[in-house]
Design a protein around this motif. Sequence first.
Motif, mmCIF file in Angstrom:
data_model
loop_
_atom_site.group_PDB
_atom_site.id
_atom_site.type_symbol
_atom_site.label_atom_id
_atom_site.label_comp_id
_atom_site.label_asym_id
_atom_site.label_seq_id
_atom_site.Cartn_x
_atom_site.Cartn_y
_atom_site.Cartn_z
ATOM 1 N N LYS A 66 0.815 -1.218 0.000
ATOM 2 C CA LYS A 66 0.000 0.000 0.000
ATOM 3 C C LYS A 66 0.853 1.275 0.000
ATOM 4 C CE LYS A 66 -3.789 -2.286 2.440
ATOM 5 N NZ LYS A 66 -4.622 -2.290 3.666
ATOM 6 N N ILE A 67 2.126 1.160 0.370
ATOM 7 C CA ILE A 67 3.003 2.336 0.443
ATOM 8 C C ILE A 67 3.810 2.426 -0.846
ATOM 9 C CG2 ILE A 67 4.818 3.466 1.781
ATOM 10 C CD1 ILE A 67 3.944 1.798 4.166
ATOM 11 N N SER A 68 3.944 3.634 -1.330
ATOM 12 C CA SER A 68 4.713 3.844 -2.571
ATOM 13 C C SER A 68 6.205 3.791 -2.276
ATOM 14 C CB SER A 68 4.350 5.206 -3.179
ATOM 15 O OG SER A 68 4.700 6.247 -2.278
ATOM 16 N N PRO A 69 7.069 3.531 -3.284
ATOM 17 C CA PRO A 69 8.521 3.464 -3.048
ATOM 18 C C PRO A 69 9.106 4.758 -2.513
ATOM 19 C CG PRO A 69 7.960 2.483 -5.155
ATOM 20 C CD PRO A 69 6.709 3.116 -4.647
ATOM 21 N N GLU A 70 8.558 5.966 -2.964
ATOM 22 C CA GLU A 70 9.093 7.240 -2.457
ATOM 23 C C GLU A 70 8.838 7.378 -0.964
ATOM 24 O OE1 GLU A 70 7.163 6.929 -5.055
ATOM 25 O OE2 GLU A 70 8.494 7.393 -6.744
ATOM 26 N N GLU A 71 7.623 7.030 -0.569
ATOM 27 C CA GLU A 71 7.301 7.110 0.863
ATOM 28 C C GLU A 71 8.168 6.145 1.679
ATOM 29 O OE1 GLU A 71 3.179 6.324 1.172
ATOM 30 O OE2 GLU A 71 2.549 8.298 0.458
ATOM 31 N N LYS A 72 8.434 4.956 1.113
ATOM 32 C CA LYS A 72 9.293 3.991 1.813
ATOM 33 C C LYS A 72 10.683 4.581 2.035
ATOM 34 C CE LYS A 72 7.218 -0.285 0.079
ATOM 35 N NZ LYS A 72 7.442 -1.473 -0.738
ATOM 36 N N MET A 73 11.258 5.184 1.001
ATOM 37 C CA MET A 73 12.604 5.746 1.095
ATOM 38 C C MET A 73 12.657 6.862 2.129
ATOM 39 S SD MET A 73 14.356 3.869 -0.863
ATOM 40 C CE MET A 73 15.874 4.783 -0.926
ATOM 41 N N ILE A 74 11.645 7.776 2.100
ATOM 42 C CA ILE A 74 11.622 8.899 3.046
ATOM 43 C C ILE A 74 11.523 8.387 4.484
ATOM 44 C CG2 ILE A 74 10.236 10.884 3.798
ATOM 45 C CD1 ILE A 74 9.460 11.189 0.777
ATOM 46 N N LYS A 75 10.658 7.398 4.705
ATOM 47 C CA LYS A 75 10.468 6.862 6.062
ATOM 48 C C LYS A 75 11.732 6.155 6.544
ATOM 49 C CE LYS A 75 7.834 5.984 9.622
ATOM 50 N NZ LYS A 75 7.384 7.064 10.524
ATOM 51 N N ARG A 76 12.386 5.413 5.632
ATOM 52 C CA ARG A 76 13.623 4.722 6.019
ATOM 53 C C ARG A 76 14.715 5.724 6.385
ATOM 54 N NH1 ARG A 76 13.759 0.093 1.255
ATOM 55 N NH2 ARG A 76 11.978 -1.120 2.010
ATOM 56 N N PHE A 77 14.801 6.836 5.617
ATOM 57 C CA PHE A 77 15.825 7.850 5.886
ATOM 58 C C PHE A 77 15.590 8.500 7.250
ATOM 59 C CE2 PHE A 77 17.394 12.241 5.475
ATOM 60 C CZ PHE A 77 18.738 11.974 5.281
ATOM 61 N N THR A 78 14.325 8.829 7.550
ATOM 62 C CA THR A 78 14.016 9.447 8.859
ATOM 63 C C THR A 78 14.314 8.493 10.007
ATOM 64 O OG1 THR A 78 11.727 8.737 8.568
ATOM 65 C CG2 THR A 78 12.255 10.986 7.937
ATOM 66 N N LEU A 79 13.987 7.211 9.825
ATOM 67 C CA LEU A 79 14.285 6.225 10.889
ATOM 68 C C LEU A 79 15.780 6.104 11.121
ATOM 69 C CD1 LEU A 79 11.735 3.396 10.022
ATOM 70 C CD2 LEU A 79 11.727 4.807 12.073
ATOM 71 N N GLU A 80 16.559 6.115 10.035
ATOM 72 C CA GLU A 80 18.010 6.018 10.178
ATOM 73 C C GLU A 80 18.570 7.227 10.916
ATOM 74 O OE1 GLU A 80 21.903 5.136 7.330
ATOM 75 O OE2 GLU A 80 19.908 5.433 6.464
ATOM 76 N N ARG A 81 18.039 8.442 10.595
ATOM 77 C CA ARG A 81 18.501 9.652 11.286
ATOM 78 C C ARG A 81 18.128 9.610 12.767
ATOM 79 N NH1 ARG A 81 22.205 12.954 9.351
ATOM 80 N NH2 ARG A 81 21.174 14.789 10.266
ATOM 81 N N GLN A 82 16.950 9.090 13.070
ATOM 82 C CA GLN A 82 16.530 8.984 14.476
ATOM 83 C C GLN A 82 17.424 8.017 15.261
ATOM 84 O OE1 GLN A 82 12.426 7.892 14.475
ATOM 85 N NE2 GLN A 82 11.708 9.910 13.796
ATOM 86 N N GLN A 83 17.806 6.925 14.613
ATOM 87 C CA GLN A 83 18.665 5.956 15.308
ATOM 88 C C GLN A 83 20.050 6.522 15.577
ATOM 89 O OE1 GLN A 83 18.652 2.462 12.915
ATOM 90 N NE2 GLN A 83 16.588 1.825 13.535
#
Length: 843
Positions: A66-83
């Motif tokens: 249900k999630i588009s590839p752009e949204e996946k990339m943005i969410k992964r980048f934010t999670l990496e920055r948070q970690q």
Amino acid sequence: SNPFEVKVNKQKFNILGRKTKNDVGLPGVSRSKAIKKRTQTLLKEYKEKEKSNVFKDKRFGEYNTKISPEEKMIKRFTLERQQNFGKNNIYNLNEDEELTHYGQSLAEIEKLNDIVDSDSDTEERGTLSAELTAAHFGGGGGLLRKKVSSGQEGEAEEKPKSRKELIEELIAKSKQEKQERQTQRESALELTEKLDNDWKEIQTLMVRKTPKSEKKDKEEKTKPDEYDMIVRELGFEMKAKPSDRMKTEEELAKEEQARLQKLEADRLRRMRGIDEKEEAKKQPKHISADDLADGFILDKDDRRMLSYKDGKINTENEEEEEGGNEESNENEEEGEEEDNEHEEGSEEESAAEDEEGVDEDNHSDLESDLESEEEGTGNKEPNEESNENQSQNMEEQDLKMEAARSELPYTFAVPESYEKFKSLLTGRTIEQQLIILERIQKCNHPSLAVGNKAKLEKLFGFLLEYIGELATLDLPELKTIDRLVLPLYNLCQMFPVSASDSMKFVLRDAAHDMEEMIEVKGRATFPGLDTLIYLKITSLLFPTSDFWHPVVTPTFVYMSQLLTKCRITTLQDVVKGLFICCLFLEYVSLSRRFVPELVNFLLGILHISLPKKQAQGYTVVHPFTPVGKNLELLLVSDKKDLESWQKQNLPLSIVTRLKEMSRTELNHIRLSCLALCFDLTKKCAALYESLPSFHEIMHPVRILLTQHLPVSEYPEQMQEWYNSTLRELENKAKHYTPLVCEKKKPEPLKQYTPKIMKVLEFGRKLGGSKKEQERKRLIHKHKREFKGAIREIRKDNQFLARLQLEEIMERDAARKRKVKELLGSLATQEGEWKAMKRKKRKN
């Protein structure tokens, strides 16, 4: 699309308003969908079968369609920055972060502005002056330069200082700096001492002693409460220490056996007159490994003269000596009396005597010179004193040996027969008999050896037979029997099955004897005192409140037969019957079981205490008769005997002494039996008062007491018991409950209304209740789902079979290809080899 892949489902009838779902089917499309689905699910499972490692992609949203590839990339980048937030990587040189060391920036440290010697005591110590650095590290040209003030620059250029002058100046300057540091240190010490003294003076002014009155007030105010006292006491209380673990029954039995064996060994040693100190001396001492064992002494010459007689070695002298030794050993053993199970051979005694003789010989060899001197001087007084001491010691030893012989042995074996058991107990006091039985149980505990259990089971039967024999004596030893019940109870607790078998065997014999007597004589008599005691012991060994028990239930039946079948002809029978009534009340005290034989027997006892007349208002049952010669068995007509009577207990031993008593004593016993009957009737009334038919059961007894018994002739004490018994019977309330119909739901009357059946269309299921329709629907659904599941399983199996077949075919094709390659390489080699051969032949 392709018309050949379309399947049309024809219908027999077209029905208006009915929606058709599957008019047209696409089997090819559905088959391809099913294969695709199986390749995504079943094929993965098949490949991952028997594999423990599984690769799982845990990236965010990897399996979320249900999630588009752009949204996946943005969410992964934010999670990496948070970690990574708050985590500085020391190896990442591109970050604009300042690195420090001990709180100082590394960039500032690299400039080397301030060099500090870590070994210096003060800040100034260790710093190099400009002149020193110029002298040592500035090169040769710097040493010849002259350092002067700014006002004398021209003169300095003209007159440079020599090397010697510069060094002297350096030395002087260093000494001056050292002196300045010393003075600073001394001034700092003086200042600290002065500060310490000033602080002490101020501290004495600050501290003020409180007067005693204020102290007392404070103590009174801050008195601890009871709770605080208890808390402090609990704090200082001893903590619980772990105790030793509880020993098992086997360990306790082994310890007790070892203790008794040690005591028995001490008793045997005292009986033989062996001193404990002498025995300790005889024990072998420790010999070191370096001992050469050459310090022995030949006490006597054991060599014999070698002689021949008629060409053979003469051995008569040796046999005579051995025979003499045996005779002496036998004579020494005659004085000793030991039990059969504790006998020891004469070899040990002779060996002990030989050792004593060796010790005496050793002492005589060592003291021979002293004896010769004493004989020369002629002093005989010490010998006389020693003889007297020896005689006294011998007397004391004899007394100790006699005392040891009179003691009971501490270890016993279980007797194998009743005769041995009886010989073990006869002639001993009851305390000694109890000690013997206790030691037999402890020395032969079942946990100590394999066969001990069977031996102790036999011991229960022997003890039961011994109690019966004590009861059949002319003067029965009832006190001894009473004390022997305790070891009998202990054995019953250890072996309940064998104990119940033994008791059942005794009761079975008694019942057979009664039946044989009834068959032969037509009537039965009460059993002996031993059987009555067995009945009493049964109530002590086994639970009497059980609904059914393998020993107590047959005992119940046997006792009820005794009260109904045994004729009452003598006063002795009356005493035995009343004893059985007492046993019945003891048996039934907890279960409150109704025993009709008990009430009938008490009624009969009251009946035989009346004068001869027709019984009216009540009936007596067997073994009592309304008419007969033994009707007035308990009737007492002598007024003197009635006046002189006093209540007394009736012991069982009185049964054997009735024939030797006078008439007055017999009348007193009759009155005591009647008083006991009143007491038992009162107990029966208290026991059965909760029964609904209590008044009907006790009605004959109440009529006999109120209408027929001559109470006025009896003593006052007897009249009191009579009145209390009658009061107990009459004051009980009636517990009648009226009969009530059983409560149940009323059944409705049958009505003749017609039953309307719903007519359904053809092809539909016949209707019933809602539950029935729901049940049929679920059954139909389950059947359909079951068939679909079977169909899917078959398709899965077909899919897996195709996969396996493809794998096998691939393996076979690869194998054939490799075999062809091998055969081709071999064929080329063979052709090349043959070509070479042909060339060689041509050449």
